[in-house]
Design a protein around this motif. Structure first.
Motif, PDB file in Angstrom:
ATOM      1  N   GLU A  98       0.809  -1.219   0.000  1.00 45.32           N
ATOM      2  CA  GLU A  98       0.000   0.000   0.000  1.00 45.32           C
ATOM      3  C   GLU A  98       0.844   1.271   0.000  1.00 45.32           C
ATOM      4  O   GLU A  98       0.378   2.322  -0.394  1.00 45.32           O
ATOM      5  N   TYR A 159      -4.286 -12.459  -6.146  1.00 41.13           N
ATOM      6  CA  TYR A 159      -5.196 -12.878  -5.071  1.00 41.13           C
ATOM      7  C   TYR A 159      -4.874 -14.308  -4.641  1.00 41.13           C
ATOM      8  O   TYR A 159      -4.758 -14.604  -3.448  1.00 41.13           O
ATOM      9  N   ASN A 170      -9.082  -9.878   0.835  1.00 40.42           N
ATOM     10  CA  ASN A 170     -10.276  -9.534   0.075  1.00 40.42           C
ATOM     11  C   ASN A 170      -9.865  -9.185  -1.367  1.00 40.42           C
ATOM     12  O   ASN A 170      -8.958  -8.386  -1.577  1.00 40.42           O
ATOM     13  N   ASP A 172     -11.265  -7.427  -3.629  1.00 44.78           N
ATOM     14  CA  ASP A 172     -11.433  -6.018  -4.022  1.00 44.78           C
ATOM     15  C   ASP A 172     -10.258  -5.164  -3.540  1.00 44.78           C
ATOM     16  O   ASP A 172      -9.843  -4.223  -4.214  1.00 44.78           O
ATOM     17  N   ASP A 173      -9.719  -5.530  -2.361  1.00 45.87           N
ATOM     18  CA  ASP A 173      -8.544  -4.797  -1.850  1.00 45.87           C
ATOM     19  C   ASP A 173      -7.335  -5.056  -2.748  1.00 45.87           C
ATOM     20  O   ASP A 173      -6.538  -4.163  -3.019  1.00 45.87           O
ATOM     21  N   ASN A 177      -5.420  -2.194  -4.910  1.00 48.52           N
ATOM     22  CA  ASN A 177      -3.984  -1.968  -4.726  1.00 48.52           C
ATOM     23  C   ASN A 177      -3.226  -2.038  -6.053  1.00 48.52           C
ATOM     24  O   ASN A 177      -2.364  -1.202  -6.334  1.00 48.52           O
TER      25      ASN A 177
END
Ligand code: DC
Length: 225
Positions: A98, A159, A170, A172-173, A177
């Motif tokens: 991040e 993922y 998750n 979507d995270d 990113n």
């Protein structure tokens, strides 16, 4: 056969390191993961609460950072050490992902990392992956590869990789990113991600790992002659 430098640049999670590791093994070359250096610097900044908006703090912090790649018998790969500590695994966390693009956009950070990367290539016989390897680090490299793949495939691959370590992850995270890093990495002022003019493109959306390796090795053998 001539010893060459192979650079592999491209978007986040499109399989650069998988290809780079396999190529290095086949060619008997050293593999260097330049992203690991930016990740390790980010880890140091976070742990030591460095305010990276301040040039003087960054400058001082970099003086206290030693990065080193050491060969690990059990994984058969080189692993990164930050001030003598093996951080190869902790730097893969989403917490680092991040912030790493922000840290990697800092001019002094890039100067610090690029100088070390260029030293590693002095004797050639190296495969290095990253974002600016064919454009800035080794602009005269014999073989430059630019990798790409559809975003949906990249999200799925990253993922699956992260899920093995953390089943609470998750999707979507992961997607958010990747999109954020692609944006920051290609829009920053210093050494943005670009395809070098003389790079060959490998789009591996529909290629197996074996197929992409075969293709990349055919380019390398041609350059070695
Ligand atoms: O390849 P990676 O995902 O481990 O890289 C982590 C981050 O480091 C990436 O988002 C951008 C930055 N990076 C860079 O700016 N230049 C490089 N040569 C390698 C990585």
């Amino acid at each position: 056969m001539k010893k060459i430098i192979v650079t592999i640049d491209g978007w986040s999670s499109c399989g650069k390191s998988t290809l780079a590791k396999q190529m290095a093994k086949e060619l008997g070359y050293v593999y260097v993961d330049s992203g690991a250096m930016y990740r390790a610097i980010t880890l140091y900044f976070l742990r030591n609460h460095i305010n990276w908006q301040k040039e003087s703090e960054v400058e001082k912090a970099l003086q206290n950072i030693t990065l080193e790649f050491r060969y690990a018998e059990n994984s058969g790969q080189s692993e990164i050490y930050l001030n003598e500590e093996n951080v190869e695994y902790v730097i893969r966390d989403l917490v680092i992902a991040e912030k790493v693009s922000e840290v990697a956009a800092i001019k002094q950070v890039r100067k610090f990392a690029v100088a070390q990367q260029q030293k590693m290539g002095l004797n050639k016989g190296i495969v290095m992956d990253g974002r600016d390897i064919g454009t800035i680090v080794f602009p005269n490299a014999e073989l430059k590869i630019f990798m790409t793949a559809d975003i949906a495939i990249r999200v799925e691959r990253r993922y699956m990789e992260m899920f093995k370590k953390n089943p609470n992850i998750n999707i979507d995270d992961v997607k958010a990113n990747l999109e954020m890093r692609d944006y920051l990495d290609s829009n920053r002022e210093v050494s943005p991600l670009r395809k070098a003019k003389d790079a060959v493109i490998i789009d591996n959306t529909n290629l197996t790992i074996e197929e992409q390796l075969k293709l990349a090795l055919s380019y390398a053998r041609e350059k070695q002659r």
